[in-house]
Enzyme design. Structure first.
Site, PDB file in Angstrom:
ATOM      1  N   LYS A 118       0.820  -1.207   0.000  1.00 39.69           N
ATOM      2  CA  LYS A 118       0.000   0.000   0.000  1.00 39.69           C
ATOM      3  C   LYS A 118       0.855   1.260   0.000  1.00 39.69           C
ATOM      4  CE  LYS A 118      -3.788  -1.887   2.531  1.00 39.69           C
ATOM      5  NZ  LYS A 118      -4.367  -2.188   3.770  1.00 39.69           N
ATOM      6  N   ARG A 119       1.979   1.192   0.679  1.00 38.87           N
ATOM      7  CA  ARG A 119       2.810   2.383   0.820  1.00 38.87           C
ATOM      8  C   ARG A 119       3.555   2.717  -0.472  1.00 38.87           C
ATOM      9  NH1 ARG A 119       5.959   0.145   4.117  1.00 38.87           N
ATOM     10  NH2 ARG A 119       4.493  -1.472   4.679  1.00 38.87           N
TER      11      ARG A 119
END
Ligand code: GLU
Length: 504
Positions: A239-240
Site C-alpha cells: 500500500k505504501r
C-alpha cells in the site's frame, strides 16, 4: 475435481483498508472456480479485529466486487456477528483436551526459554489444569510429533513438522477469539470445499488443519495458495509503495472488464498463450492446477495497454455511456445534454486515443473547463517564444473571421468589442450553419496560412492548438475547433494574440 462434490468457496477479506488488487485477484479466482463447477461463491467479512476493521472498508469491498461483476451467491457473513460460535468451538476444544488455559505472560516465557534455543511458547501451562478465565488465553495443544500435510492444488503437498508449530493462542485473555479459530469454525460451518487464498496464509494452514481435525470429522478442504503479486522491482505489492487499491483504478477510468481480464492472467494464462480474451474463455479454460506458483508481476503499464484495447473495442455508444459519468463528475454544472451534444461528434476520436476514461475526460477538457486557460508551459514554448506564432495567429484569426456569410463579411468591430458577424452568430445565425466553420475548411485555411510563413501544416497547427485547445497534444485540431465553435475559437485566438503582445 470430484464431480460429486458440491463446490463451495469463500472469499474472506478483512475490511482494514482499501480493497487491494491482490484481494480482487483472489476473489476472481474463487469466483471463476465456483462458476465453472456450478458451485457457490460465498463472501465472508473477517472483521474480528475490531480496532482495524471499519464498515467503510466493507462498503468499498462490496462496491469493488460489484464493479468487477463478481456476483455473490451467499453472504456477506460477518465474523463480528458470529463470536458465540467461535467461543462454543473453543469450549469444545477445551473440554475435549485439545486446548488449555494459560496465564503466562511474555516476559515469563522469555525468562524461561532464554539460552535454551527454544522459540515461541514453551508449553508451560499444558499440564497445570487451569480453568478458562478472564486474563487467561486459551491455547491449542499441538501434537509433539508427526507432520501436517497441506494438500495444495497450486503447490502440491506441502509438509510441516508439528514440532515447528507451537501451542498457538485461540482465544485472547480478554475473551476475543482469534482469527485462526474463527476461520476454521466458519469454513466448517459454511461447508467450504476449497480454500483459494493468498500465499501469505500458507504458514498458518497447518494450524488450521490441526484445528479442523480437533473440531470435526468433516473432510478438510482442498487448498490453493495463489502467487504473490509483485511490482517491477519484484517487491511484494504494498500500500505504501504501489498503487494497489481497486478503487483507484476505477477512479482513473479502467474498465472493469479490462481489470478482470488483467487480473485473470496474474498467475494463470490460457494454453494458446493469449492474454486479452473474453471472460467466457476464462470460464471455459481456467484451471487452478495450471496456476503458476511463482510471483506475478502487476504491471500498471500493461493494464493500461489492456484498457486501451478494451476501450477501442467498445461501440461509440457504449463508450459514451462509460465516459459520461466521469464527465458529469468533473463538470457537475454542465447538463448531461450539453455534454452529450459536444461529445457526440468527437467520441470516436476520443475512443481511439484514450487509454483510460479519465484520459478521455482530459482530452475533452478544452470544451468544458471553465475558465479556459492554456497550459502555461506550452503557451510559453509554442506561442509566446516563437518567431512566427503571433503573425500566424493573426492571419488565421483574420481568415476565420472572413468565413462569415457574405452579407456580414465586411463587419467591423462594434461597440461591444465583437464583430457584427459574431453578434449574428450569438443570436443564432451560426457560421457553422452555413457550412463554413467545419473541419475541412479550417484545415484549408491553416494550410494556406502556414504556407505564407513557409510552415508545414503540422508545425502551423501547434500554436493554434495551444491557443484554442490549451495543449500541444490532444484530439485532432480541426474537428475539435468545429465542435468548440466559432465564437469561442475567435475569443481564444484573440486572447492568445494578446498574450504575445504582453510579452513584446
Ligand atoms: N481474512 C484474510 C485476509 O483478508 C483471508 C483469510 C483466508 O482467506 O483464509 O487476508
Amino acid at each position: 475435481m470430484d464431480k460429486e462434490e458440491h463446490v463451495r468457496v469463500r472469499f474472506a477479506p478483512s475490511p482494514t483498508g482499501y480493497f487491494h488488487v491482490g484481494g480482487a485477484r483472489t476473489a476472481l479466482y474463487n469466483w471463476l472456480f465456483a462458476r465453472q463447477s456450478g458451485g457457490k461463491f460465498i463472501l465472508r467479512i473477517e472483521d474480528t479485529d475490531t480496532e482495524r476493521s471499519d464498515p467503510t472498508w466493507t462498503a468499498g469491498i462490496l462496491q469493488a466486487l460489484s464493479w468487477l461483476n463478481i456476483n455473490i451467491d451467499e453472504g456477506p457473513y460477518f465474523q463480528s456477528e458470529r463470536k458465540d460460535l467461535y467461543l462454543k468451538a473453543a469450549e469444545k476444544l477445551f473440554l475435549s483436551g485439545n486446548a488449555y488455559a494459560c496465564d503466562c505472560n511474555r516476559e515469563d516465557v522469555l525468562k524461561r526459554t532464554e539460552g535454551t534455543g527454544h522459540v515461541g511458547y514453551d508449553n508451560y501451562c499444558r499440564d497445570r489444569g487451569l480453568a478458562p478465565a478472564d486474563g487467561r488465553v486459551l491455547r491449542f495443544l499441538t501434537p509433539d510429533s508427526g507432520i501436517t500435510v497441506v494438500n495444495d492444488i497450486v503447490r502440491g503437498e506441502v509438509e510441516f513438522a508439528n514440532t515447528s508449530i507451537d501451542d498457538f493462542v485461540l482465544v485472547k485473555s480478554n475473551g476475543d477469539p482469534l482469527f485462526v479459530l474463527a476461520v476454521v469454525v466458519d469454513d466448517q460451518d459454511m461447508g467450504i470445499t476449497h480454500i483459494i487464498r493468498a500465499e501469505e496464509h500458507l504458514p498458518t494452514t497447518p494450524k488450521a488443519i490441526l484445528l479442523w481435525h480437533a473440531l470435526s470429522d468433516k473432510k478438510v478442504p482442498t487448498f490453493a495458495h495463489l502467487p504473490v503479486l509483485v511490482n517491477e522491482k519484484r517487491q511484494k505489492l504494498s500500500k505504501r509503495r504501489d498503487k494497489v487499491a481497486v478503487e483507484e483504478y476505477k477512479e482513473m477510468g479502467i474498465l472493469p472488464e479490462a481489470m478482470v481480464n488483467y487480473l485473470t492472467i496474474l498467475g494463470w494464462s490460457p494454453k494458446d498463450g493469449s492474454e486479452i480474451f473474453e471472460q467466457k474463455k476464462a470460464l471455459a479454460e481456467f484451471s487452478l492446477k495450471e496456476v503458476n506458483h511463482s510471483p506475478a508481476f502487476f504491471d500498471e503499464k500493461r493494464l493500461l495497454y489492456f484498457n486501451g484495447q478494451y476501450i477501442r473495442a467498445l461501440s461509440d455508444q457504449d463508450f459514451t455511456q462509460r465516459l459520461l459519468p466521469y464527465l458529469e463528475e468533473s463538470y457537475p454544472k454542465i447538463s448531461r445534454d450539453d455534454i452529450l451534444e459536444k461529445l457526440e461528434p468527437l467520441v470516436s476520436l476520443v475512443k481511439e486515443r484514450a487509454a483510460t476514461l479519465r484520459e478521455g475526460v482530459d482530452l475533452l477538457d478544452f470544451l468544458f473547463k471553465e475558465p479556459f486557460a492554456p497550459d502555461e508551459e506550452d503557451l510559453q514554448k509554442v506561442v509566446i517564444n516563437s518567431d512566427f506564432s503571433r503573425q500566424l495567429l493573426e492571419e488565421v484569426l483574420k481568415r476565420f473571421l472572413a468565413l462569415t456569410p457574405a452579407d456580414s463579411r465586411n463587419s467591423a468591430v462594434n461597440a461591444t468589442g465583437k464583430t457584427e458577424s459574431e453578434e449574428a452568430i450569438t443570436t443564432g445565425e451560426k457560421v457553422s450553419g452555413h457550412g463554413l466553420f467545419v473541419a475541412e475548411v479550417l484545415k484549408d485555411i491553416l494550410t494556406e496560412s502556414g504556407a505564407l510563413f513557409d510552415l508545414k501544416l503540422a508545425k502551423a497547427q501547434a500554436p493554434i492548438r495551444v491557443a484554442t485547445l490549451g495543449k500541444k497534444t490532444g484530439l485532432p485540431l480541426f474537428e475539435s475547433l468545429e465542435v468548440l465553435g466559432f465564437p469561442e475559437v475567435i475569443k481564444r485566438l484573440r486572447a492568445a494574440i494578446e498574450k504575445t503582445s504582453d510579452n513584446k
